[in-house]
Design a protein around this motif. Sequence first.
Motif, PDB file in Angstrom:
ATOM      1  N   ARG A  49       0.846  -1.203   0.000  1.00  0.00           N
ATOM      2  CA  ARG A  49       0.000   0.000   0.000  1.00  0.00           C
ATOM      3  C   ARG A  49       0.883   1.256   0.000  1.00  0.00           C
ATOM      4  NH1 ARG A  49      -2.454  -3.306   4.227  1.00  0.00           N
ATOM      5  NH2 ARG A  49      -4.340  -4.234   3.397  1.00  0.00           N
ATOM      6  N   PRO A  50       0.289   2.411  -0.339  1.00  0.00           N
ATOM      7  CA  PRO A  50       1.070   3.661  -0.346  1.00  0.00           C
ATOM      8  C   PRO A  50       1.761   3.957   0.981  1.00  0.00           C
ATOM      9  CG  PRO A  50      -1.006   4.000  -1.478  1.00  0.00           C
ATOM     10  CD  PRO A  50      -1.067   2.631  -0.862  1.00  0.00           C
ATOM     11  N   ASP A  51       1.180   3.528   2.115  1.00  0.00           N
ATOM     12  CA  ASP A  51       1.803   3.795   3.415  1.00  0.00           C
ATOM     13  C   ASP A  51       2.900   2.792   3.773  1.00  0.00           C
ATOM     14  OD1 ASP A  51       0.454   1.479   4.160  1.00  0.00           O
ATOM     15  OD2 ASP A  51      -0.749   2.430   5.723  1.00  0.00           O
ATOM     16  N   GLY A  52       3.195   1.831   2.882  1.00  0.00           N
ATOM     17  CA  GLY A  52       4.261   0.850   3.130  1.00  0.00           C
ATOM     18  C   GLY A  52       3.770  -0.447   3.738  1.00  0.00           C
ATOM     19  N   SER A  53       2.557  -0.470   4.249  1.00  0.00           N
ATOM     20  CA  SER A  53       1.996  -1.719   4.762  1.00  0.00           C
ATOM     21  C   SER A  53       1.553  -2.567   3.571  1.00  0.00           C
ATOM     22  CB  SER A  53       0.810  -1.436   5.691  1.00  0.00           C
ATOM     23  OG  SER A  53      -0.275  -0.893   4.954  1.00  0.00           O
ATOM     24  N   ALA A 128       4.612  -3.159   7.958  1.00  0.00           N
ATOM     25  CA  ALA A 128       5.657  -2.586   7.105  1.00  0.00           C
ATOM     26  C   ALA A 128       6.149  -3.671   6.153  1.00  0.00           C
ATOM     27  CB  ALA A 128       6.812  -2.060   7.950  1.00  0.00           C
ATOM     28  N   ARG A 130       6.993  -2.690   2.499  1.00  0.00           N
ATOM     29  CA  ARG A 130       7.789  -2.080   1.429  1.00  0.00           C
ATOM     30  C   ARG A 130       9.286  -2.346   1.618  1.00  0.00           C
ATOM     31  NH1 ARG A 130       5.996   3.022   1.164  1.00  0.00           N
ATOM     32  NH2 ARG A 130       4.643   2.528  -0.584  1.00  0.00           N
TER      33      ARG A 130
END
Length: 164
Positions: A49-53, A128, A130
């Motif tokens: 996801r964009p937030d790294g999750s 996390a 990414r």
Amino acid sequence: MSDRIIDLKKQLRDLKAGEKMAAFAGFTLTLGRGIAPKDGVLKIADFVRPDGSGYLTLTFQLDLGPDLEEHKAVAEAFQRLAAFASRADRVLGRARFGQGFDSMLCMDQGLSEGEVWYTAEADIYYAALRGRVRELVEGAVLPGLADIMAVAFEAPNWWDDQKG
């Protein structure tokens, strides 16, 4: 209400067609009870996801013969994984599948009548993900699965390594 028939397997195949393939690996599943081990293929996909999750989707496929005892033993192996997933809180999950583990969901598609492919899937969610897919898969996920299911994996073939 609609009279339209919904083909859930087709919808699942359509959804899976859009996954980002990360790697695949051969495996051997030990079945016990005097039943020969079964070879299969594990497909590893990731979604960040964009937030790294994000999550890893692990799709197991095995080609089964007509032996019903073999079918039962394979189903029991994946039931052990589902049982782990149902009780895996963040502490237990992190111990088995690495730092940042959030939750896990298993879906056993089993073996449909007339089909020879047994398919099971597990989604592992991380706070996390990414930049950590390869590290998590090789260092935690595959060893964690091996402990739960009595399965041995070949080294993953990474999709990015296949391009170019």
